[in-house]
Design an enzyme around this catalytic site. Structure first.
Site: not given
Length: 712
Positions: A76-77, A48, A72, A139, A259
């Site tokens: 946190e993880d 990911h 990123h 993300d 359109d």
């Protein structure tokens, strides 16, 4: 999974001076921190962050943003901390990773008071460094692309949050491509039947009208050539959700939308933009009120372009956007253009604005405010900049599309109020009903007993609700006249195919069209809301679509002398319906190329070898091979479904090659035998609608491509 070599090669393509060792270290660090963690799909979790980094690399962003994407989720993880990231990769990256972590923990779809506070935190974080939200949007995009592995209730929650918050935010930041993809991915979860319906209707439309987009693109290129203007012309069909939204807003059927296609013309200079506009308006009639000059009056996110709508081929309305290449970069990348790199240095695009100005201005105005509702309303007014929020004298708020009028406002309150409207006051001043309302205005509707909607209101109103109510009222007044006209139109259409328009036949047609009864269908037919072809096709699709005899392969191309034979060029694989040119080749007869084939450039000095050709206009057999470059999920049964889907479109697979095998996807080159360009677009649209197809493209120069792909 994308390797570190793949990612670095992608970054190096636009930034040769990239800090390769630091990116490799970040890749290895992230892989180590996430070791043993898995996604809902069963894939290693680190796939990911790598995918997010690849999305940002496609936007040509700087090294710090790419590294932040790789890391990123580490704070946190995993066991990694802010200090660890700062020690390894510097304070700038640590701040960015920490900012993304804080955004991830915000519950943006919570209760309104909590939501307002979290929005405040979101914009404060963005004001410090816009790259935080760029990583967060990438993300979310990858999570939406892979959402199928989540629980159904989690899919719905994430899709709704995406539709309400992240997609509008991407659009407000000028990243329109991301907004459209996020909306469509969320639409696939929230209303899969609606999306599939749009895809099916689009396939039917292409079957009925042919390759309108290709024809109009060709017409525009021809006009620009006549005017001596060098420009690139692109056409595209709008995303299913965009089409669905217009259908809901206008309360019109798919066939009534004007359109569905959009066209873009990219020039070399600002002066050429206006020359192109003149050429387009000289050739086609412009639609009043549909011209916007965002070059002289750019949007706050730096967007510049000329927008116009014209009545194109067969009277169809066509939206055209005209801009320079630099303007196009900003239009595609939005605020990301401020951070993009080229050849190792920050790209200097004069049209890219400082992305923090909007955020800083918003937070500065409301950072001291204690009124959560006021802040949340201000945020939504800024994010949903294509909407207008107006108030009744009692303070009730109604949302309208930008350009909405008092008539739209009246119908937004209640259909009865709209129908009885005779005037309006805006901020206490009497104004005409065609006045365009602005954000924050107070609107008072004046009504009168016995008032009926006027026919001119249809051109004044912009919302689907107002237009539908006006048409319904007018239709009721003229119902008898429309029914008589509709009956005559139906009689002639049925006689044309040797059938009788009996009451039973018309009732059956109405049922299949989803219309409540024969009388209502005839009234709609008489008022031009549906066509006689729609009615006939509902009962006899095989007769309605008859196109005549099949063309003999030997005379498929018109323009050759009796002693000349032809062969399709393998480099561009032209198919009937496309503009073509012949190149005489000794011993091989005439080689037929598509007019936009890149290999023709090498033959510009040998014009004596060129022959003006065109395809026969009749129906062709499915014998013209086209190579499709398809990426599919590596799941059981997917390949079988793809092959079945191609067969259902009456196309034959003549060859299939695997050119890339990854744990999560396969890339294939599929040779498909087709009738014409319309058949090609039908097959590609059907495949694109399949959720397990990640991407599909027509592969030009297949010999070279297959060799290169096999060597990868």
């Amino acid at each position: 999974m994308i390797t570190d070599d793949d990612l670095i090669e992608l970054v190096r393509s636009y930034n040769p001076r990239t800090n390769e060792p630091l990116i490799r270290d970040a890749f290895a660090y992230g892989e180590e921190m996430h070791h043993g963690q898995y996604r809902h799909s069963g894939e290693p979790y680190f796939t990911h962050p790598v995918a997010v980094a690849a999305i940002l690399a496609e936007q040509r962003l700087d090294d710090a943003t790419i590294i932040t994407a790789l890391l990123h989720d580490t704070i946190e993880d995993t066991r990694s901390t802010y200090g660890d990231v700062a020690d390894h990769f510097g304070k700038e990256v640590a701040e960015l990773v920490d900012g993304v972590t804080k955004l991830t923990n915000l519950q943006l779809s919570s209760t309104e008071t909590k939501q307002a506070e979290n929005f405040r935190k979101l914009f404060m974080a963005m004001s410090k460094d816009m790259r935080v939200i760029l990583v967060k949007l990438a993300d979310r995009l990858h999570n939406m692309r892979t959402i199928k592995s989540m629980r159904p209730e989690k899919q719905t929650q994430k899709a709704r949050e995406t539709m309400d918050i992240f997609a509008p935010l991407a659009g407000r930041m000028g990243m329109q491509w991301m907004r459209e993809e996020l909306e469509d991915l969320a639409f696939r979860v929230l209303n899969p039947e609606g999306r599939s319906s749009i895809i099916r209707r689009f396939i039917t439309l292409q079957r009925e009208t042919g390759d309108v987009m290709h024809k109009i693109t060709g017409d525009m290129r021809l006009e620009l050539e006549k005017a001596g203007i060098e420009a690139d012309v692109f056409g595209r069909a709008k995303k299913p959700y965009s089409i669905w939204r217009k259908m809901q807003e206008k309360e019109q059927g798919f066939s009534r939308l004007s359109d569905i296609y959009g066209f873009r013309i990219v020039t070399g200079s600002e002066e050429d933009c206006y020359r192109v506009l003149g050429a387009i308006h000289q050739r086609w009639r412009s639609v009043p009120g549909r011209f916007k000059d965002y070059i002289s009056q750019p949007k706050s996110n730096g967007y510049r372009s000329l927008h116009t709508t014209v009545s194109g081929r067969d009277g169809k309305r066509v939206e055209v956007q005209i801009r320079t290449r630099q303007m196009h970069e900003v239009a595609e990348a939005g605020v990301a253009a401020h951070w993009s790199y080229r050849d190792g240095v920050r790209a200097e695009n004069p049209f890219a604005v400082d992305p923090a100005k909007w955020i800083a201005g918003l937070t500065e105005r409301f950072e001291m405010s204690e009124d959560h509702d006021e802040f949340l309303e201000a945020v939504k007014l800024e994010m949903y900049s294509d909407k207008v929020f107006c108030f009744t004298p009692k303070g009730d708020v109604f949302k309208l599309p930008r350009g909405g009028t008092p008539i739209d406002f009246a119908y937004a309150i209640h259909t009865r109020i709209g129908s009885a409207c005779v005037g309006a006051k805006v901020d206490g001043i009497r104004v005409p009903l065609w006045t365009r309302l602005k954000n924050g205005q107070s609107v008072e509707i004046i009504t009168a007993e016995g008032q009926r909607p006027q026919a001119t209101w249809i051109d004044i109103a912009v919302t689907g609700k107002a237009k539908a109510a006006i048409r319904k009222s007018l239709r009721e007044e003229d119902r008898e006249r429309f029914m008589k006209l509709g009956a005559e139109l139906a009689r002639v259409a049925f006689e044309h195919i040797g059938k009788k328009a009996s009451d039973k036949a018309l009732n059956t047609a109405a049922k299949r069209l989803g219309i409540p009864g024969r009388a209502e269908m005839l009234a709609r037919l008489g008022s031009a809301e549906i066509t006689a072809h729609d009615v006939v096709s509902a009962l006899y699709p095989e007769l309605a679509d008859t196109k005549g005899d099949v063309v003999d392969e030997q005379r498929a191309v018109v323009g050759l002398s009796p002693d000349q034979s032809f062969k399709r060029s393998g480099c561009c694989q032209p198919v009937p319906g496309e503009r073509i040119v012949g190149i005489t080749k000794r011993g091989e007869g005439v080689l037929v190329h598509a007019i936009d084939c890149t290999r023709l450039a090498a033959l510009e000095d040998d014009l004596d070898k060129w022959i003006d050709l065109q395809w026969h206009t009749g129906t062709h057999r499915a014998i013209y091979t086209v190579t499709l470059d398809v990426v599919i999920s590596n799941d059981a049964g997917v390949l079988g479904r793809i092959c079945t889907l191609i067969g259902e479109q009456k196309a034959n697979i003549s060859d299939l090659k695997f050119v890339d095998r990854k744990p999560d996807y396969y890339r294939l080159m599929i040779d498909v035998d087709l009738r014409d360009v319309e058949h090609l677009h039908t097959v590609m649209t059907a495949l694109e609608a399949e959720s397990d197809v990640a991407s599909i493209a027509r592969r030009r120069d297949p010999e070279t491509s297959l060799t290169a792909a096999a060597a990868e």
